[in-house]
Design an enzyme around this catalytic site. Structure first.
Site, PDB file in Angstrom:
ATOM      1  N   ASN A 192     -10.615  -3.185  -6.628  1.00 37.78           N
ATOM      2  CA  ASN A 192      -9.910  -2.056  -7.271  1.00 37.78           C
ATOM      3  C   ASN A 192     -10.386  -1.770  -8.406  1.00 37.78           C
ATOM      4  O   ASN A 192     -10.166  -0.715  -9.245  1.00 37.78           O
ATOM      5  CB  ASN A 192      -8.371  -2.383  -7.425  1.00 37.78           C
ATOM      6  CG  ASN A 192      -7.722  -2.257  -6.267  1.00 37.78           C
ATOM      7  OD1 ASN A 192      -6.569  -3.254  -5.973  1.00 37.78           O
ATOM      8  ND2 ASN A 192      -7.912  -1.574  -5.466  1.00 37.78           N
ATOM      9  N   ASP A 195       0.752  -1.514  -0.075  1.00 42.32           N
ATOM     10  CA  ASP A 195      -0.038   0.082  -0.030  1.00 42.32           C
ATOM     11  C   ASP A 195       1.001   1.132  -0.242  1.00 42.32           C
ATOM     12  O   ASP A 195       1.950   1.226   0.574  1.00 42.32           O
ATOM     13  CB  ASP A 195      -0.953   0.121   1.173  1.00 42.32           C
ATOM     14  CG  ASP A 195      -1.985   0.809   1.234  1.00 42.32           C
ATOM     15  OD1 ASP A 195      -2.210   1.465   0.267  1.00 42.32           O
ATOM     16  OD2 ASP A 195      -2.988   1.178   2.065  1.00 42.32           O
TER      17      ASP A 195
HETATM   18  C1  FPP Z   1      -2.113   0.297  -3.218  1.00 47.73           C
HETATM   19  O1  FPP Z   1      -1.611   1.626  -3.133  1.00 47.73           O
HETATM   20  C2  FPP Z   1      -1.700  -0.407  -4.365  1.00 47.73           C
HETATM   21  C3  FPP Z   1      -2.248  -1.056  -5.283  1.00 47.73           C
HETATM   22  C4  FPP Z   1      -3.745  -0.975  -5.253  1.00 47.73           C
HETATM   23  C5  FPP Z   1      -1.705  -1.807  -6.401  1.00 47.73           C
HETATM   24  C6  FPP Z   1      -0.479  -2.410  -6.003  1.00 47.73           C
HETATM   25  C7  FPP Z   1       0.257  -2.773  -7.415  1.00 47.73           C
HETATM   26  C8  FPP Z   1       1.578  -2.706  -7.408  1.00 47.73           C
HETATM   27  C9  FPP Z   1       2.496  -2.412  -6.363  1.00 47.73           C
HETATM   28  C10 FPP Z   1       2.276  -3.010  -8.884  1.00 47.73           C
HETATM   29  C11 FPP Z   1       1.732  -4.477  -9.326  1.00 47.73           C
HETATM   30  C12 FPP Z   1       2.634  -4.828 -10.117  1.00 47.73           C
HETATM   31  C13 FPP Z   1       2.423  -6.070 -10.678  1.00 47.73           C
HETATM   32  C14 FPP Z   1       3.816  -6.562 -11.357  1.00 47.73           C
HETATM   33  C15 FPP Z   1       1.690  -7.166 -10.797  1.00 47.73           C
HETATM   34  P1  FPP Z   1      -2.487   2.811  -3.666  1.00 47.73           P
HETATM   35  O2  FPP Z   1      -2.656   3.010  -4.772  1.00 47.73           O
HETATM   36  O3  FPP Z   1      -3.880   2.439  -2.674  1.00 47.73           O
HETATM   37  O4  FPP Z   1      -1.840   4.037  -3.032  1.00 47.73           O
HETATM   38  P2  FPP Z   1      -2.601   5.208  -1.864  1.00 47.73           P
HETATM   39  O5  FPP Z   1      -3.362   4.320  -0.680  1.00 47.73           O
HETATM   40  O6  FPP Z   1      -1.457   5.909  -1.446  1.00 47.73           O
HETATM   41  O7  FPP Z   1      -3.573   5.750  -2.829  1.00 47.73           O
END
Ligand code: FPP
Length: 227
Positions: free
Chosen positions: A61, A13
């Site tokens: 998501n 996250d």
């Molecule tokens: C949460 O951070 C993250 C996600 C929903 C996506 C996670 C994906 C990756 C780390 C990359 C995936 C890569 C591959 C190769 C499959 P957020 O976007 O909710 O962050 P925030 O809470 O700060 O907005």
């Protein structure tokens, strides 16, 4: 390592906040996040951890803006193309867990290709949870058991989860200072040790994993028994 540690799971996250802090588009946080996955896989592999499961896209998501969803749908393809050689040299076996049905045919084919190419690798197994939701996983498992007229037992449920054959999670890590499970591996974390850090996922490097391992080593695991 004193205590057994076979399986680490990570809720990655903070990508968006990492990007915002740098005045970058959110997707740049996801891009850096994908690079971190490889760093952590390599480091965990060098520590003889057998399984690493990362939460890359949840069944919830899809509610994000289309541009972000499209970006996240394409990232695994780029990731597999970029690291395919390294999976071979580091002996990494890759599996994708989650519901593939709504994914594009290109992505489904790529997943199939990378799983097949890495299937016999004997090093760490990287499970990427993609379009994954624990409630859906458990319901699907129960439906299969009922359809097959089998008894509903712990063993039967485990046989029908995406994680069939994978040991339960020993250590669950969540980055970015949030204290939630977010529908991740609800069954498999029943007795996991939980580790929360304020570090955003794109900054979670080898040193941060080592900190989590030191903390884990201090924990006393009783599994409901007495010490
Ligand atoms: C949460 O951070 C993250 C996600 C929903 C996506 C996670 C994906 C990756 C780390 C990359 C995936 C890569 C591959 C190769 C499959 P957020 O976007 O909710 O962050 P925030 O809470 O700060 O907005």
């Amino acid at each position: 390592m004193g205590k057994e540690l076979k399986h680490i799971a990570i809720i990655m996250d903070g990508n968006g906040r990492w990007a915002k802090k740098r005045a970058l588009p959110r997707n740049m946080g996801h891009r850096k996040g994908a690079e971190q996955i490889w760093k952590i896989v390599k480091h965990a592999n060098s520590k003889q951890i057998e399984y690493l499961t990362v939460y890359a896209f949840s069944t919830e998501n899809w509610q994000r803006p289309k541009e972000e969803v499209d970006y996240l749908m394409n990232l695994p393809i780029e990731f597999f193309n970029r690291y395919e050689k390294e999976f071979a040299s580091e002996n990494v076996c890759v599996k994708i867990i989650g519901n593939r049905e709504p994914l594009s045919q290109v992505l489904i084919d790529k997943i199939h290709e990378i799983e097949t190419k890495t299937a016999s690798n004997q090093g760490i197994q990287l499970n990427i949870a993609f379009n994954y939701g624990a409630k859906e996983e458990i319901i699907t498992a129960l439906k299969k058991i009922v359809t097959n007229n089998q008894p509903i037992t712990v063993e039967q449920v485990e046989e029908n989860l995406y994680t069939k054959g994978i040991p339960p999670v020993d250590l669950l890590i969540r980055t970015s200072g949030e204290y939630r499970i977010s529908n991740f591996l609800l069954w498999q974390i029943a007795y996991s040790e939980l580790y929360f850090t304020d570090v955003y996922w794109p900054d979670f490097d080898e040193k941060e994993l080592d900190k989590a391992l030191v903390e884990y080593a201090k924990r006393e695991r009783r599994f409901g028994g007495l010490s």
